[in-house]
Design a protein around this motif. Structure first.
Motif, PDB file in Angstrom:
ATOM      1  N   LEU A  51       0.724  -1.122  -0.108  1.00  0.00           N
ATOM      2  CA  LEU A  51      -0.074   0.024   0.031  1.00  0.00           C
ATOM      3  C   LEU A  51       0.860   1.191   0.073  1.00  0.00           C
ATOM      4  O   LEU A  51       1.537   1.377   0.872  1.00  0.00           O
ATOM      5  CB  LEU A  51      -0.808  -0.059   1.156  1.00  0.00           C
ATOM      6  N   PRO A  52       0.699   2.081  -0.861  1.00  0.00           N
ATOM      7  CA  PRO A  52       1.454   3.367  -1.042  1.00  0.00           C
ATOM      8  C   PRO A  52       0.630   4.521  -0.093  1.00  0.00           C
ATOM      9  O   PRO A  52      -0.341   4.534  -0.243  1.00  0.00           O
ATOM     10  CB  PRO A  52       1.688   3.844  -2.529  1.00  0.00           C
ATOM     11  N   TYR A  53       1.456   4.915   0.852  1.00  0.00           N
ATOM     12  CA  TYR A  53       0.722   6.135   1.581  1.00  0.00           C
ATOM     13  C   TYR A  53       1.360   7.317   1.291  1.00  0.00           C
ATOM     14  O   TYR A  53       1.050   8.410   2.184  1.00  0.00           O
ATOM     15  CB  TYR A  53       0.788   5.672   3.282  1.00  0.00           C
ATOM     16  N   HIS A  54       2.422   7.636   0.365  1.00  0.00           N
ATOM     17  CA  HIS A  54       3.039   8.563   0.037  1.00  0.00           C
ATOM     18  C   HIS A  54       3.143   9.044  -1.331  1.00  0.00           C
ATOM     19  O   HIS A  54       3.130   7.999  -2.124  1.00  0.00           O
ATOM     20  CB  HIS A  54       4.463   8.874   0.501  1.00  0.00           C
ATOM     21  N   ASP A  55       2.969  10.098  -1.829  1.00  0.00           N
ATOM     22  CA  ASP A  55       2.627  10.122  -3.419  1.00  0.00           C
ATOM     23  C   ASP A  55       3.743   9.820  -4.284  1.00  0.00           C
ATOM     24  O   ASP A  55       3.562   9.077  -5.330  1.00  0.00           O
ATOM     25  CB  ASP A  55       2.606  11.655  -3.715  1.00  0.00           C
ATOM     26  N   ARG A  56       5.165   9.955  -3.665  1.00  0.00           N
ATOM     27  CA  ARG A  56       6.332   9.308  -4.357  1.00  0.00           C
ATOM     28  C   ARG A  56       6.368   8.012  -4.362  1.00  0.00           C
ATOM     29  O   ARG A  56       7.329   7.400  -5.262  1.00  0.00           O
ATOM     30  CB  ARG A  56       7.514   9.983  -3.843  1.00  0.00           C
ATOM     31  N   ALA A  57       5.860   7.104  -3.558  1.00  0.00           N
ATOM     32  CA  ALA A  57       5.656   5.630  -3.389  1.00  0.00           C
ATOM     33  C   ALA A  57       4.911   5.262  -4.370  1.00  0.00           C
ATOM     34  O   ALA A  57       5.071   4.075  -4.831  1.00  0.00           O
ATOM     35  CB  ALA A  57       5.437   5.325  -2.144  1.00  0.00           C
ATOM     36  N   ILE A  58       3.963   5.839  -4.945  1.00  0.00           N
ATOM     37  CA  ILE A  58       2.762   5.294  -6.007  1.00  0.00           C
ATOM     38  C   ILE A  58       3.439   4.807  -7.197  1.00  0.00           C
ATOM     39  O   ILE A  58       3.284   3.680  -7.544  1.00  0.00           O
ATOM     40  CB  ILE A  58       1.776   6.474  -6.100  1.00  0.00           C
ATOM     41  N   PRO A  59       4.347   5.553  -8.012  1.00  0.00           N
ATOM     42  CA  PRO A  59       5.046   5.176  -9.362  1.00  0.00           C
ATOM     43  C   PRO A  59       5.659   3.924  -9.088  1.00  0.00           C
ATOM     44  O   PRO A  59       5.745   2.966  -9.626  1.00  0.00           O
ATOM     45  CB  PRO A  59       5.628   6.312  -9.788  1.00  0.00           C
ATOM     46  N   LEU A  60       6.432   3.885  -7.763  1.00  0.00           N
ATOM     47  CA  LEU A  60       7.390   2.652  -7.368  1.00  0.00           C
ATOM     48  C   LEU A  60       6.572   1.376  -7.467  1.00  0.00           C
ATOM     49  O   LEU A  60       6.876   0.472  -8.020  1.00  0.00           O
ATOM     50  CB  LEU A  60       8.380   3.081  -6.399  1.00  0.00           C
TER      51      LEU A  60
END
Length: 307
Positions: free
Chosen positions: A79-88
């Protein structure tokens, strides 16, 4: 009981979400183990999760290190909880179940400029481009309402539009009106989708600390239109603003992840964590209805660590 391993990425403060996800697992006869991909010491999530020391999201090795983490820990859901984690994580959806949009849509929504173009192409109402005051300039890759520039003097706006910095900002008409967030989930493995609108009454650091569920059929209809677009799926948070001048709603941005204030609609009866687990398992979803007028007020909780 089946064990589900869940990795929070960039969610060091999401203690309540971890608690509720574990409880949802119990109610579905599952054991949910929480892991957290973070940096540093003194993280609240450490009291309920196993913390993995990660890399900065801007590190060239972040993607490979995150993939290694997913594989080594046999993570089921990330689960991404930070915007910059989403594309990763979107790029690693072949390794674990990642409830987010397709990589193309993630790229679009990660850019204010590309998002505005997307909204226009899809005929989704949004604040219009403006070269006249009052206007607002939004950093193309900004988040949490940081770095916004507001212009009320035309001479200052003209100077900014002629500067090199202009290319890094999306220019919009400065709309004055209440803001709303929509918590949503568009299932990856079924045709289930649900949206819950809430008004942001007070924010801190770009995140709602007081919000209340409301009923706005126009906003929900726009969300359903968005959900029919290819690649729009998973957990999603949509930000809207009401334009007092023409009494219309426009979408400001889309974040393809669970929002920080999503527990407002959870408290109103939307079992987001049950929905997530059911989607992962590929089992049928249950009908969902939630209450209108439920107020969420966020409090603060202290965590202590030995130096």
């Amino acid at each position: 009981m089946k064990t589900i391993r869940v990795l929070f990425v960039g969610g060091a403060k999401r203690y309540s979400a971890a608690e509720k996800l574990i409880q949802a697992g119990k109610e579905l006869a599952l054991v949910v183990e929480i892991y957290a991909y973070e940096m540093g010491f003194g993280l609240p999530i450490a009291e309920i999760a196993t913390v993995i020391q990660g890399k900065s999201f801007s590190d060239p090795e972040a993607l490979s290190h995150l993939e290694e983490t997913l594989r080594n820990l046999s993570i089921d859901i990330a689960l991404p909880y930070h915007d910059r984690a989403i594309p990763l994580l979107a790029a690693l959806s072949h390794v674990a179940f990642v409830p987010t949009c397709s990589t193309d849509r993630v790229q679009t929504f990660g850019s204010k400029i590309q998002s505005a173009q997307f909204f226009r192409q899809q005929a989704i109402p949004a604040p219009a481009y403006s070269a006249r005051v009052p206007a607002i300039a939004k950093p193309d890759r900004g988040s949490a309402s940081q770095g916004l520039l507001r212009f009320t003097e035309q001479s200052q706006l003209d100077a900014f539009l002629a500067s090199p910095e202009r290319s890094h900002y999306e220019m919009q008409d400065l709309v004055s009106g209440p803001e709303y967030s929509v918590d949503g989930y568009i299932a990856l493995r079924s045709d289930f989708r649900h949206f819950a609108v809430r008004q942001r009454l007070e924010t801190l650091g770009g995140e709602a600390i007081r919000s209340q569920t409301v009923d706005i059929p126009q906003v929900e209809a726009l969300c359903r239109r968005m959900s029919e677009i290819s690649g729009v799926r998973g957990a999603i948070t949509l930000q809207f603003i009401f334009d007092n001048r023409n009494e219309s709603y426009g979408v400001m941005e889309v974040n393809p992840r669970f929002g920080g204030g999503m527990l407002t609609s959870w408290g109103a009866g939307v079992p987001w964590f049950h929905i997530l687990l059911r989607d992962f398992l590929g089992v049928s979803q249950l009908p969902v209805r939630h209450k209108i007028g439920v107020l969420m007020v966020r409090s603060f909780r202290e965590h202590f660590f030995n130096a």
